[in-house]
Design an enzyme around this catalytic site. Structure first.
Site, short mmCIF file in Angstrom:
data_model
loop_
_atom_site.label_atom_id
_atom_site.label_comp_id
_atom_site.label_asym_id
_atom_site.label_seq_id
_atom_site.Cartn_x
_atom_site.Cartn_y
_atom_site.Cartn_z
N TYR A 1 0.77 -1.02 -0.02
CA TYR A 1 0.11 0.15 0.08
C TYR A 1 0.84 1.46 0.10
O TYR A 1 2.04 1.41 0.65
CB TYR A 1 -0.96 0.12 1.01
N TRP B 1 1.34 5.80 -1.67
CA TRP B 1 0.79 6.69 -2.80
C TRP B 1 2.00 6.75 -3.82
O TRP B 1 1.79 7.52 -4.83
CB TRP B 1 0.71 8.15 -2.01
N1 LIG Z 1 -1.65 8.32 12.57
C1 LIG Z 1 -2.13 8.28 11.32
N2 LIG Z 1 -1.53 7.56 10.48
C2 LIG Z 1 -2.00 7.54 9.10
C3 LIG Z 1 -2.95 8.47 8.73
C4 LIG Z 1 -3.63 9.42 9.60
O1 LIG Z 1 -4.51 10.29 9.28
N3 LIG Z 1 -3.23 9.18 10.93
N4 LIG Z 1 -3.42 8.51 7.39
C5 LIG Z 1 -3.16 7.33 6.47
C6 LIG Z 1 -3.56 7.70 5.38
S1 LIG Z 1 -4.93 8.26 4.80
C7 LIG Z 1 -2.71 7.33 4.28
S2 LIG Z 1 -3.09 7.39 2.49
C8 LIG Z 1 -1.40 6.46 4.40
C9 LIG Z 1 -0.16 7.10 3.45
O2 LIG Z 1 1.04 6.30 3.52
P1 LIG Z 1 1.90 6.03 2.33
O3 LIG Z 1 1.15 6.27 1.04
O4 LIG Z 1 2.59 4.94 2.67
O5 LIG Z 1 2.81 7.31 2.49
P2 LIG Z 1 4.14 7.89 1.53
O6 LIG Z 1 4.79 8.99 2.37
O7 LIG Z 1 3.27 8.61 0.41
O8 LIG Z 1 4.82 6.78 0.99
C10 LIG Z 1 5.21 6.45 -0.27
C11 LIG Z 1 6.54 6.10 -0.53
O9 LIG Z 1 6.81 6.02 -1.81
C12 LIG Z 1 8.11 6.20 -2.04
N5 LIG Z 1 7.98 6.62 -3.68
C13 LIG Z 1 7.85 7.68 -4.53
N6 LIG Z 1 8.06 7.63 -5.50
C14 LIG Z 1 8.40 6.35 -5.91
C15 LIG Z 1 8.72 5.42 -7.01
O10 LIG Z 1 8.50 5.87 -8.18
N7 LIG Z 1 9.11 4.32 -6.76
C16 LIG Z 1 8.96 3.75 -5.67
N8 LIG Z 1 9.33 2.20 -5.45
N9 LIG Z 1 8.90 4.23 -4.29
C17 LIG Z 1 8.50 5.74 -4.72
C18 LIG Z 1 8.27 7.56 -1.32
O11 LIG Z 1 9.49 7.78 -1.17
C19 LIG Z 1 7.56 6.86 -0.06
O12 LIG Z 1 8.56 6.50 0.70
O13 LIG Z 1 -1.08 6.89 5.77
C20 LIG Z 1 -1.94 6.72 6.83
N10 LIG Z 1 -1.42 6.77 8.18
N1 LIG Z 2 -1.08 18.69 2.29
C1 LIG Z 2 -1.70 17.27 2.44
N2 LIG Z 2 -2.85 16.86 1.90
C2 LIG Z 2 -3.21 15.87 1.89
C3 LIG Z 2 -2.33 14.74 2.41
C4 LIG Z 2 -0.91 15.23 2.87
O1 LIG Z 2 -0.50 14.20 3.33
N3 LIG Z 2 -0.82 16.36 2.88
N4 LIG Z 2 -2.74 13.32 2.49
C5 LIG Z 2 -4.10 12.98 1.43
C6 LIG Z 2 -4.73 11.87 2.04
S1 LIG Z 2 -4.07 10.25 1.69
C7 LIG Z 2 -5.71 11.78 2.57
S2 LIG Z 2 -6.65 10.12 2.89
C8 LIG Z 2 -6.77 12.94 2.92
C9 LIG Z 2 -7.37 12.80 4.45
O2 LIG Z 2 -8.11 14.06 4.61
P1 LIG Z 2 -8.98 13.92 6.14
O3 LIG Z 2 -9.10 12.51 6.58
O4 LIG Z 2 -10.30 14.57 5.78
O5 LIG Z 2 -8.05 14.74 6.93
P2 LIG Z 2 -7.42 15.05 8.27
O6 LIG Z 2 -6.34 16.05 8.19
O7 LIG Z 2 -6.96 13.77 8.65
O8 LIG Z 2 -8.41 15.49 9.20
C10 LIG Z 2 -9.30 16.65 8.92
C11 LIG Z 2 -9.75 17.38 10.05
O9 LIG Z 2 -10.64 16.48 10.81
C12 LIG Z 2 -10.46 16.88 12.11
N5 LIG Z 2 -11.09 15.76 13.13
C13 LIG Z 2 -10.16 14.64 13.28
N6 LIG Z 2 -10.93 13.61 14.17
C14 LIG Z 2 -12.15 14.30 14.28
C15 LIG Z 2 -13.34 13.98 14.75
O10 LIG Z 2 -13.30 12.68 15.52
N7 LIG Z 2 -14.55 14.65 14.72
C16 LIG Z 2 -14.42 15.85 13.97
N8 LIG Z 2 -15.52 16.48 13.95
N9 LIG Z 2 -13.47 16.12 13.35
C17 LIG Z 2 -12.15 15.59 13.68
C18 LIG Z 2 -9.02 17.36 12.57
O11 LIG Z 2 -9.21 18.55 13.24
C19 LIG Z 2 -8.49 17.46 10.96
O12 LIG Z 2 -7.82 18.78 10.93
O13 LIG Z 2 -5.83 14.12 2.78
C20 LIG Z 2 -5.35 14.13 1.58
N10 LIG Z 2 -4.48 15.53 1.47
MO LIG Z 3 -5.24 8.54 2.53
#
Ligand SMILES: Nc1nc2c(c(=O)[nH]1)N[C@H]1C(S)=C(S)[C@@H](COP(=O)(O)OP(=O)(O)OC[C@H]3O[C@@H](n4cnc5c(=O)[nH]c(N)nc54)[C@H](O)[C@@H]3O)O[C@H]1N2
Ligand SMILES: Nc1nc2c(c(=O)[nH]1)N[C@H]1C(S)=C(S)[C@@H](COP(=O)(O)OP(=O)(O)OC[C@H]3O[C@@H](n4cnc5c(=O)[nH]c(N)nc54)[C@H](O)[C@@H]3O)O[C@H]1N2
Ligand SMILES: [Mo]
Length: 744
Positions: free
Chosen positions: A106, A108
């Site tokens: 998994y 991005w």
């Molecule tokens: N506590 C907490 N944890 C969370 C979340 C949260 O809200 N709270 N959010 C979750 C969510 S929504 C998500 S989507 C995940 C994201 O988690 P990930 O998608 O695993 O995070 P990234 O840092 O985007 O990791 C992508 C990796 O791919 C590598 N990469 C970039 N380009 C290439 C390429 O061309 N080839 C290869 N082989 N590698 C490459 C980058 O260097 C990086 O290490 O995290 C989750 N974790």
């Molecule tokens: N700049 C930037 N943008 C991103 C990403 C990134 O890594 N960087 N990651 C992308 C990815 S993979 C994803 S999945 C999306 C995630 O998108 P979301 O999941 O919507 O984003 P978050 O920042 O995790 O949370 C949004 C807000 O929800 C509020 N919140 C947290 N818990 C609760 C709750 O229990 N109740 C209520 N009412 N509010 C709460 C927090 O204050 C937080 O600021 O963002 C995407 N956009």
């Molecule tokens: Mo995500």
């Protein structure tokens, strides 16, 4: 020279001089370009690049697993590394079978349809008989499983739900559970050309739409929207919505005709709402005790919504928590009671501050994808159960009405993700990760996941290869140009898997004898067929490549989400068993899960503010997305590092919470609970609840001191528990901590 590149946060021109990136240029067609682009200028050609194939020392000498993550690597020539990886893969397939390989991988990775790291891995491994894969995403796992039972498939909803344009024209009130944090809309999966979320929200505000921010943090809605702030406790939104539903029902402010004609099971839900099934009416006072939002405010809001054209929205974060299925089911229930679903600008929607394409009016188009083939094992686990699977082979868990038995994983292959960023309870992952015999990782940089591998293949970045950026939610396609030669000895993921496929006599089946350029042409030609079927023609590939960008013809007006269903539910049923919105689901009820009953329900999470046993850890930790980067990507760059305090990720806390703990701005603090501890730099803000602290995700996991992570990675604190037996999604949102001043 300038080269065009496309990332998941925008399109840029990079300037290259003597083989070095020297500048970055924003694009004029983007109304709000993202500064995250700055990470490219020093981050690509950085000293943390993996320069050559590398093997962990005692894996090389004695196939050790225990020292994984705590040992230096030895560089070896490409052929030797590919031989070693090929032998390890062959041996595991031979001795344990394909399911013993975990290739969920998994993550991005980067934009680009051909050099998509996971797709390349999956195509390769499928040719060898497949592997255990992962299903759903960390982003929206609970939503992806519960909503098809209730209203519609997730992907369809993401692309077709209400646009900002309709909200601007028709809505009067926009209720935002979890706000609309525009920092997140910098990003969109697969790429984004024009950042329009801010424009969308501004237009709605200027048209007179009233915004209501229901969130622990005031700044989740930009101050220029003048939103009314209702600071609820995290994880209690369901209780708050139930309190509102109670007012609608008991004051007869609901659309009973809509509930009859378009919904199934309101009667069962109503019995629960009124307390007939559990002796507890869900009154505003009851809701106040859980959510900490005053009962009068809850009742007033309910009346206000019933009297206006209302749009209800929730951030994705709400469902990334224990029982995360419930807030989404409850939001749909509340919107159904208001009866405005299917009317333009009204009803419900998700993620307006999650990714930049949500609510955009741009044309949606089905671009061709790189073919991964079929996984012959046909086996996958819920994505966030990885550590559980590694620790408990042979154990069976419940998932969406069936059982999944964990395989005995002996080899992990990861390309394009960072589990030591994204997974919860990283100390548990460390233990689990040392079980398999071999871990292979493709990475451009020495990320934590690369450091925790046995064999690391240096991957190129997008800037070192040619590709096409084109996503189903963006009206543009872009040529991604090769701006740099491969750095050091890096190879593209495609070339890495070509090398491995050759060791299994599968080279021809893997690459079909096509060059990189021929693969891109093939993608373009297959997309051209899709276009033709939709009634328009793409230019030739050569025309596209020399023009560098292509814009889809404007759409005929997109129809209002669920409009046809609203007009005639019999003729346009939903894809649910009853064809209606299922406020009670016979299917889910029949699963018999106590942690996900047949209708939206308030269920106590394993920990929360105001809950039992919260005295030792009296602060709720939010872990939002970082403003200065995408997840953990480019955390080593100056743009990300400049946002830190003394090199640590920033923990924001209320001045009152800081004062009682003797913490001042810019101090280094220790954040801890029974699961782990990390350091962070303190920033004070009175724009949040005093019992809530916020530490964005993405700092590179660095457990440098015993029991202490030093960069500020919040996932040493979060809990590795599924949302429920229905979706088994991640529940990172449910997390209590304590904070103290740190003195070495
Ligand atoms: N506590 C907490 N944890 C969370 C979340 C949260 O809200 N709270 N959010 C979750 C969510 S929504 C998500 S989507 C995940 C994201 O988690 P990930 O998608 O695993 O995070 P990234 O840092 O985007 O990791 C992508 C990796 O791919 C590598 N990469 C970039 N380009 C290439 C390429 O061309 N080839 C290869 N082989 N590698 C490459 C980058 O260097 C990086 O290490 O995290 C989750 N974790
Ligand atoms: N700049 C930037 N943008 C991103 C990403 C990134 O890594 N960087 N990651 C992308 C990815 S993979 C994803 S999945 C999306 C995630 O998108 P979301 O999941 O919507 O984003 P978050 O920042 O995790 O949370 C949004 C807000 O929800 C509020 N919140 C947290 N818990 C609760 C709750 O229990 N109740 C209520 N009412 N509010 C709460 C927090 O204050 C937080 O600021 O963002 C995407 N956009
Ligand atoms: Mo995500």
């Amino acid at each position: 020279m300038r080269y065009q590149t496309a990332t998941q946060w925008g399109v840029y021109d990079v300037e290259v001089c003597d083989g070095k990136i020297v500048g970055l240029h924003y694009r004029k067609e983007d109304p709000a370009p993202s500064n995250i682009g700055r990470v490219l200028t020093d981050g690509v050609q950085h000293k943390l690049r993996v320069e050559r194939p590398a093997i962990r020392k005692s894996w090389l000498t004695q196939r050790d697993r225990k020292l994984r993550g705590a040992e230096p690597f030895v560089e070896v020539p490409w052929d030797e590394a590919l031989d070693l990886a090929g032998e390890a893969i062959a041996k595991v397939i031979d001795e344990y079978g394909n399911r013993s390989i975990f290739a969920g991988s998994y993550g991005w990775a980067s934009a680009g349809r051909f050099h998509h790291a996971q797709s390349q891995l999956h195509r390769f491994i499928n040719l060898l008989g497949g592997a255990t894969r992962a299903m759903n995403t960390y982003s929206t796992a609970a939503a992806q499983v519960v909503l098809p039972h209730v209203v519609a498939p997730w992907h369809q909803m993401e692309l077709e739900q209400t646009t900002w344009a309709e909200i601007t024209e028709h809505a009067e009130i926009f209720v935002a559970f979890g706000g609309i944090p525009l920092r997140n809309t910098q990003v969109a999966y697969g790429g984004i050309t024009q950042h329009e979320s801010e424009q969308g929200a501004r237009a709605a505000s200027q048209a007179g739409v009233t915004f209501i921010n229901i969130s622990p943090v005031a700044t989740d809605v930009s101050d220029w929207l003048n939103a009314q702030w209702m600071p609820c406790r995290p994880g209690t939104d369901v209780a708050l919505m139930l309190g509102m539903a109670y007012v609608l029902e008991t004051e007869d402010l609901l659309d009973r005709a809509f509930l009859d004609s378009h919904c199934a099971g309101y009667a069962q839900f109503r019995n629960y709402l009124l307390g007939r099934t559990d002796g507890m009416p869900k009154t505003p006072q009851w809701a106040f005790e859980i959510s900490d939002v005053p009962a009068l405010a809850i009742a007033a809001l309910a009346r206000q919504l019933a009297a206006h054209k209302t749009f209800l929205s929730a951030a994705w974060s709400l469902q990334r928590a224990h029982h995360g299925e419930q807030p989404y089911w409850m939001l749909v229930t509340l919107a159904s009671m208001l009866g405005q679903i299917g009317e333009p600008g009204c009803g419900f929607g998700f993620g307006y501050g999650a990714e930049g394409f949500i609510g955009s009016s741009g044309r949606r188009f089905n671009w061709a994808t790189f073919s991964k083939g079929q996984n012959p094992t046909q086996f996958a686990i819920p994505v966030a159960r990885i550590a559980d699977m590694l620790l408990h082979p042979g154990e069976t868990i419940a998932y969406d009405g069936r059982g999944i038995t964990y395989p005995n994983i002996q080899l992990i292959y990861w390309a394009g993700g960072n589990p030591f960023h994204h997974h919860q309870d990283l100390n548990r992952l460390v233990e689990a990760w040392r079980k398999p015999k071999t871990v292979i990782v493709n990475e451009p940089w020495w990320t934590p996941t690369a450091q925790w591998a046995d064999i690391v293949f240096p991957a190129t970045t997008s800037l070192e290869r040619q590709d096409i950026c084109a996503s189903s939610h963006d009206p543009f396609a872009h040529a991604m140009e090769r701006a740099l030669p491969p750095q050091h000895e890096a190879r593209s993921d495609h070339d890495i898997f070509k090398g491995l496929a050759a060791r299994f006599d599968r080279l021809k089946a893997f690459d079909l004898g096509l060059s990189e350029r021929e693969w891109l042409e093939d993608l373009w030609q297959r997309s051209a067929k899709n276009a033709h079927n939709e009634g328009f023609e793409l230019p030739s590939f050569d025309q596209f490549w020399s023009a560098k960008s292509y814009r889809l013809p404007e759409n005929t007006v997109r129809t209002t989400w669920l409009k046809a269903f609203k007009a005639n539910p019999g003729a346009h049923p939903l894809k649910t068993p009853s064809g209606k919105i299922e406020l009670f689901s016979e299917t889910i009820a029949a699963f018999g899960y106590e942690d996900c009953p047949g209708h939206a329900t308030w269920l106590e999470p394993f920990e929360r503010l105001g809950g039992e046993g919260c005295e030792r850890f009296p602060l709720h930790l939010l872990t939002p997305q970082p403003a200065h980067r995408l997840h953990s990507q480019f955390d080593h760059s100056a743009h990300s590092q400049d946002s830190k305090i003394k090199g640590k990720e920033v923990l924001t806390l209320h001045p009152a919470a800081a004062a009682v703990r003797g913490i001042g701005a810019d101090d280094i603090v220790r954040v801890f609970n029974d699961r782990g501890a990390c350091l962070a730099g303190a920033c004070l803000s009175d724009q949040m609840r005093p019992d809530v602290v916020s530490l964005p995700t993405g700092a590179w996991f660095a457990p440098q001191l015993p029991g202490l992570e030093v960069n500020g990675n919040p996932n040493v604190l979060t809990c590795d528990k599924g949302t429920s037996q229905l979706a088994q999604g991640p529940s990172s949102g449910t997390c209590l901590v304590e904070v103290e001043l740190y003195s070495e």
